[in-house]
Scaffold this active site. Structure first.
Site, PDB file in Angstrom:
ATOM      1  N   MET A 155       0.846  -1.202   0.000  1.00  0.00           N
ATOM      2  CA  MET A 155       0.000   0.000   0.000  1.00  0.00           C
ATOM      3  C   MET A 155       0.878   1.247   0.000  1.00  0.00           C
ATOM      4  O   MET A 155       0.779   2.128   0.853  1.00  0.00           O
ATOM      5  CB  MET A 155      -0.957  -0.052   1.213  1.00  0.00           C
ATOM      6  CG  MET A 155      -2.131   0.906   1.210  1.00  0.00           C
ATOM      7  SD  MET A 155      -3.014   1.093  -0.360  1.00  0.00           S
ATOM      8  CE  MET A 155      -3.921  -0.466  -0.473  1.00  0.00           C
ATOM      9  N   GLY A 156       1.771   1.313  -0.993  1.00  0.00           N
ATOM     10  CA  GLY A 156       2.538   2.543  -1.225  1.00  0.00           C
ATOM     11  C   GLY A 156       1.699   3.444  -2.117  1.00  0.00           C
ATOM     12  O   GLY A 156       0.467   3.292  -2.211  1.00  0.00           O
ATOM     13  N   ILE A 158       1.354   3.603  -5.353  1.00  0.00           N
ATOM     14  CA  ILE A 158       0.619   2.993  -6.474  1.00  0.00           C
ATOM     15  C   ILE A 158      -0.550   2.154  -5.948  1.00  0.00           C
ATOM     16  O   ILE A 158      -1.672   2.239  -6.471  1.00  0.00           O
ATOM     17  CB  ILE A 158       1.579   2.177  -7.369  1.00  0.00           C
ATOM     18  CG1 ILE A 158       2.651   3.108  -7.941  1.00  0.00           C
ATOM     19  CG2 ILE A 158       0.808   1.479  -8.500  1.00  0.00           C
ATOM     20  CD1 ILE A 158       3.777   2.423  -8.685  1.00  0.00           C
ATOM     21  N   SER A 177       0.200  -4.866   3.726  1.00  0.00           N
ATOM     22  CA  SER A 177       1.337  -3.991   3.494  1.00  0.00           C
ATOM     23  C   SER A 177       2.266  -4.103   4.691  1.00  0.00           C
ATOM     24  O   SER A 177       1.848  -4.579   5.752  1.00  0.00           O
ATOM     25  CB  SER A 177       0.812  -2.554   3.370  1.00  0.00           C
ATOM     26  OG  SER A 177       1.777  -1.727   2.814  1.00  0.00           O
ATOM     27  N   ARG A 178       3.515  -3.664   4.505  1.00  0.00           N
ATOM     28  CA  ARG A 178       4.482  -3.680   5.619  1.00  0.00           C
ATOM     29  C   ARG A 178       3.914  -2.963   6.844  1.00  0.00           C
ATOM     30  O   ARG A 178       4.058  -3.401   7.965  1.00  0.00           O
ATOM     31  CB  ARG A 178       5.761  -2.966   5.196  1.00  0.00           C
ATOM     32  CG  ARG A 178       6.891  -3.896   4.889  1.00  0.00           C
ATOM     33  CD  ARG A 178       8.115  -3.122   4.552  1.00  0.00           C
ATOM     34  NE  ARG A 178       7.773  -1.957   3.718  1.00  0.00           N
ATOM     35  CZ  ARG A 178       8.634  -1.280   2.993  1.00  0.00           C
ATOM     36  NH1 ARG A 178       9.876  -1.647   2.979  1.00  0.00           N
ATOM     37  NH2 ARG A 178       8.280  -0.241   2.270  1.00  0.00           N
ATOM     38  N   SER A 179       3.266  -1.827   6.590  1.00  0.00           N
ATOM     39  CA  SER A 179       2.690  -1.103   7.725  1.00  0.00           C
ATOM     40  C   SER A 179       1.230  -0.787   7.419  1.00  0.00           C
ATOM     41  O   SER A 179       0.856  -0.642   6.251  1.00  0.00           O
ATOM     42  CB  SER A 179       3.456   0.196   7.964  1.00  0.00           C
ATOM     43  OG  SER A 179       3.440   0.950   6.771  1.00  0.00           O
ATOM     44  N   THR A 236       1.847  -5.506 -11.767  1.00  0.00           N
ATOM     45  CA  THR A 236       2.459  -4.375 -12.478  1.00  0.00           C
ATOM     46  C   THR A 236       3.647  -3.846 -11.660  1.00  0.00           C
ATOM     47  O   THR A 236       4.082  -2.718 -11.881  1.00  0.00           O
ATOM     48  CB  THR A 236       1.444  -3.224 -12.702  1.00  0.00           C
ATOM     49  OG1 THR A 236       0.888  -2.850 -11.432  1.00  0.00           O
ATOM     50  CG2 THR A 236       0.342  -3.611 -13.656  1.00  0.00           C
ATOM     51  N   ARG A 238       6.976  -5.882  -9.955  1.00  0.00           N
ATOM     52  CA  ARG A 238       8.234  -6.474 -10.410  1.00  0.00           C
ATOM     53  C   ARG A 238       8.006  -7.971 -10.651  1.00  0.00           C
ATOM     54  O   ARG A 238       7.352  -8.649  -9.838  1.00  0.00           O
ATOM     55  CB  ARG A 238       9.335  -6.298  -9.361  1.00  0.00           C
ATOM     56  CG  ARG A 238       9.911  -4.895  -9.275  1.00  0.00           C
ATOM     57  CD  ARG A 238      10.680  -4.501 -10.551  1.00  0.00           C
ATOM     58  NE  ARG A 238      11.273  -3.172 -10.476  1.00  0.00           N
ATOM     59  CZ  ARG A 238      10.687  -2.061 -10.924  1.00  0.00           C
ATOM     60  NH1 ARG A 238       9.485  -2.097 -11.475  1.00  0.00           N
ATOM     61  NH2 ARG A 238      11.312  -0.894 -10.824  1.00  0.00           N
ATOM     62  N   GLU A 267      12.926 -10.176 -17.857  1.00  0.00           N
ATOM     63  CA  GLU A 267      12.361  -9.255 -18.858  1.00  0.00           C
ATOM     64  C   GLU A 267      13.393  -9.029 -19.933  1.00  0.00           C
ATOM     65  O   GLU A 267      14.546  -8.744 -19.591  1.00  0.00           O
ATOM     66  CB  GLU A 267      11.999  -7.918 -18.206  1.00  0.00           C
ATOM     67  CG  GLU A 267      10.749  -8.039 -17.379  1.00  0.00           C
ATOM     68  CD  GLU A 267      10.289  -6.727 -16.755  1.00  0.00           C
ATOM     69  OE1 GLU A 267      10.823  -5.656 -17.134  1.00  0.00           O
ATOM     70  OE2 GLU A 267       9.420  -6.768 -15.889  1.00  0.00           O
ATOM     71  N   HIS A 286       6.024  -4.307 -19.709  1.00  0.00           N
ATOM     72  CA  HIS A 286       6.399  -3.350 -18.649  1.00  0.00           C
ATOM     73  C   HIS A 286       6.090  -1.902 -19.086  1.00  0.00           C
ATOM     74  O   HIS A 286       6.992  -1.055 -19.143  1.00  0.00           O
ATOM     75  CB  HIS A 286       7.889  -3.498 -18.285  1.00  0.00           C
ATOM     76  CG  HIS A 286       8.212  -3.001 -16.897  1.00  0.00           C
ATOM     77  ND1 HIS A 286       9.180  -3.566 -16.097  1.00  0.00           N
ATOM     78  CD2 HIS A 286       7.692  -1.977 -16.165  1.00  0.00           C
ATOM     79  CE1 HIS A 286       9.250  -2.910 -14.944  1.00  0.00           C
ATOM     80  NE2 HIS A 286       8.340  -1.944 -14.957  1.00  0.00           N
ATOM     81  N   ALA A 288       3.308  -0.077 -17.710  1.00  0.00           N
ATOM     82  CA  ALA A 288       2.278   0.537 -16.862  1.00  0.00           C
ATOM     83  C   ALA A 288       2.487   2.041 -16.664  1.00  0.00           C
ATOM     84  O   ALA A 288       1.520   2.781 -16.485  1.00  0.00           O
ATOM     85  CB  ALA A 288       2.210  -0.175 -15.516  1.00  0.00           C
TER      86      ALA A 288
HETATM   87  C1  DGY Z   1       9.206   1.949 -11.864  1.00  0.00           C
HETATM   88  O1  DGY Z   1       9.307   3.178 -11.913  1.00  0.00           O
HETATM   89  O2  DGY Z   1       9.772   1.278 -11.002  1.00  0.00           O
HETATM   90  C2  DGY Z   1       8.310   1.319 -12.867  1.00  0.00           C
HETATM   91  O3  DGY Z   1       8.421  -0.043 -12.890  1.00  0.00           O
HETATM   92  C3  DGY Z   1       8.559   1.917 -14.246  1.00  0.00           C
HETATM   93  O4  DGY Z   1       7.422   1.660 -14.990  1.00  0.00           O
END
Ligand code: DGY
Length: 347
Positions: A155-156, A158, A177-179, A236, A238, A267, A286, A288
């Site tokens: 829950m950062g 994004i 999430s971590r926190s 979306t 890693r 990738e 990749h 997004a």
């Molecule tokens: C990032 O900024 O880490 C994203 O994966 C790029 O799209």
């Protein structure tokens, strides 16, 4: 007064490179593909700063041979392509570009959630293959999202944007999430749950965690075995967050219903990877964060981070702030000169 030398590992969108050229002696790798390891090593060793992408890797081996290097500006929010521990050892500052791509990445994530749940790509493929013979009550049936449970891992910024964007769709949102984020829980009526609970209850699982030793293969055989057979996995973040072999077996065994991956491991994914043979898997390259405005913003922020650092100012988006004092001392001694008359490279 000589300008600092910087190496940029690809041509950048927008006017970011012009800004860099005003203040530095800049060398740009202009190929479509990343510089090969030896080239990267050679260029980094000659530079005061490097602006690079997530496709470029910087580890202890390169840093050891680059005594002049002061800053690595990564044009990405993730920084798993950089050995942070080694950067710390060599007092090299690492910066990243958070904040400017969250909405764009979340939009694409939501597009993948819809595409997978409603089988958009399968439908398109069927039409192109001449398989559209008639309207049929049982053709390409997907899943409704309204009333479904979305499980967000991470829950950062994004993850938060995905929650914001999906809130109005009538999804129930759970997250891990971590926190804990009590403010966001209230704002988006989300529930913090354990990972196992998230796996068991979610109809769609969307990954937004950084890649670390703890999160590598967070989606493994065990996690997949807990998921609903109707569930969809969206990644979306890693590629290595997912054990792709385990994912392939889970899809083959119909343990889960589908997957949409914007990131893979490795990738690019090999064209003969078994995952690509499955109709219920969507794979995109990749992209997004790939909107015109966002990629220009990322490039500008990466340049800004680099210039600030070469001027001896600790950028807001420095990752390894713990080395600030020793790093500043290195900048001072190096004599690089951006925005400071006092800093001069020694003869
Ligand atoms: C990032 O900024 O880490 C994203 O994966 C790029 O799209």
């Amino acid at each position: 007064m000589p300008k600092p030398r910087v190496f940029v590992t690809r041509h950048l969108p927008g006017n970011a490179l012009d800004l860099l050229a005003e203040h530095t002696d800049v060398a740009v790798w202009r190929d479509e593909l990343p510089p090969p390891a030896e080239e990267l090593e050679r260029e980094v060793a000659r530079s005061d700063g490097v602006l690079m992408l997530l496709t470029d890797r910087i580890g202890g081996d390169i840093l050891k041979k680059s005594p002049r290097l002061l800053v690595v500006s990564n044009m990405a929010t993730g920084f798993d392509n950089i050995d942070l521990e080694a950067a710390g050892r060599h007092n090299v500052l690492v910066t990243r570009t958070p904040g400017v791509l969250s909405e764009t990445t979340a939009e694409f994530t939501i597009a993948l959630i819809f595409a997978a749940a409603r089988r958009v790509v399968e439908g398109d493929r069927a039409v192109r293959a001449g398989e559209w013979k008639t309207w049929g009550p049982e053709i390409l049936l997907g899943q409704d999202l309204s009333g479904a449970t979305l499980g967000i891992i991470g829950m950062g910024e994004i993850g938060r944007e995905v929650a914001r964007g999906t809130r109005a769709l009538g999804l129930r949102i759970v997250y891990f999430s971590r926190s804990r984020k009590p403010g966001l829980e209230r704002r988006y009526r989300m529930e913090f749950v354990t990972l196992d609970q998230l796996f068991r209850e979610s109809d769609v699982i969307s990954l937004h965690a950084p890649l670390t030793t703890e999160t590598r293969h967070i989606i493994d055989r065990k996690a997949l075995s807990l998921m609903k057979s109707t569930s969809i996995l969206v990644n979306t973040a890693r590629g290595p967050l997912v054990d792709q072999g385990a994912l392939y077996r889970a899809l083959m065994d119909e343990r889960i219903a589908g997957a949409a991956l914007d990131v893979t491991d490795p990738e690019p994914i090999a064209p003969n990877d078994p995952l690509l043979s499955l109709p219920n898997v969507i794979v995109t390259p990749h992209i997004a964060s790939a909107s015109v405005a966002t990629r220009s913003r990322m490039a500008r922020l990466a340049v800004q981070n680099l210039l600030e650092a070469l001027g001896g100012k600790l950028p807001k988006h420095a990752v390894n702030r713990d080395i600030a004092r020793a790093w500043r001392e290195r900048v001072r001694k190096s004599g690089v000169a951006i925005g400071s008359e006092k800093m001069e490279r020694p003869a």
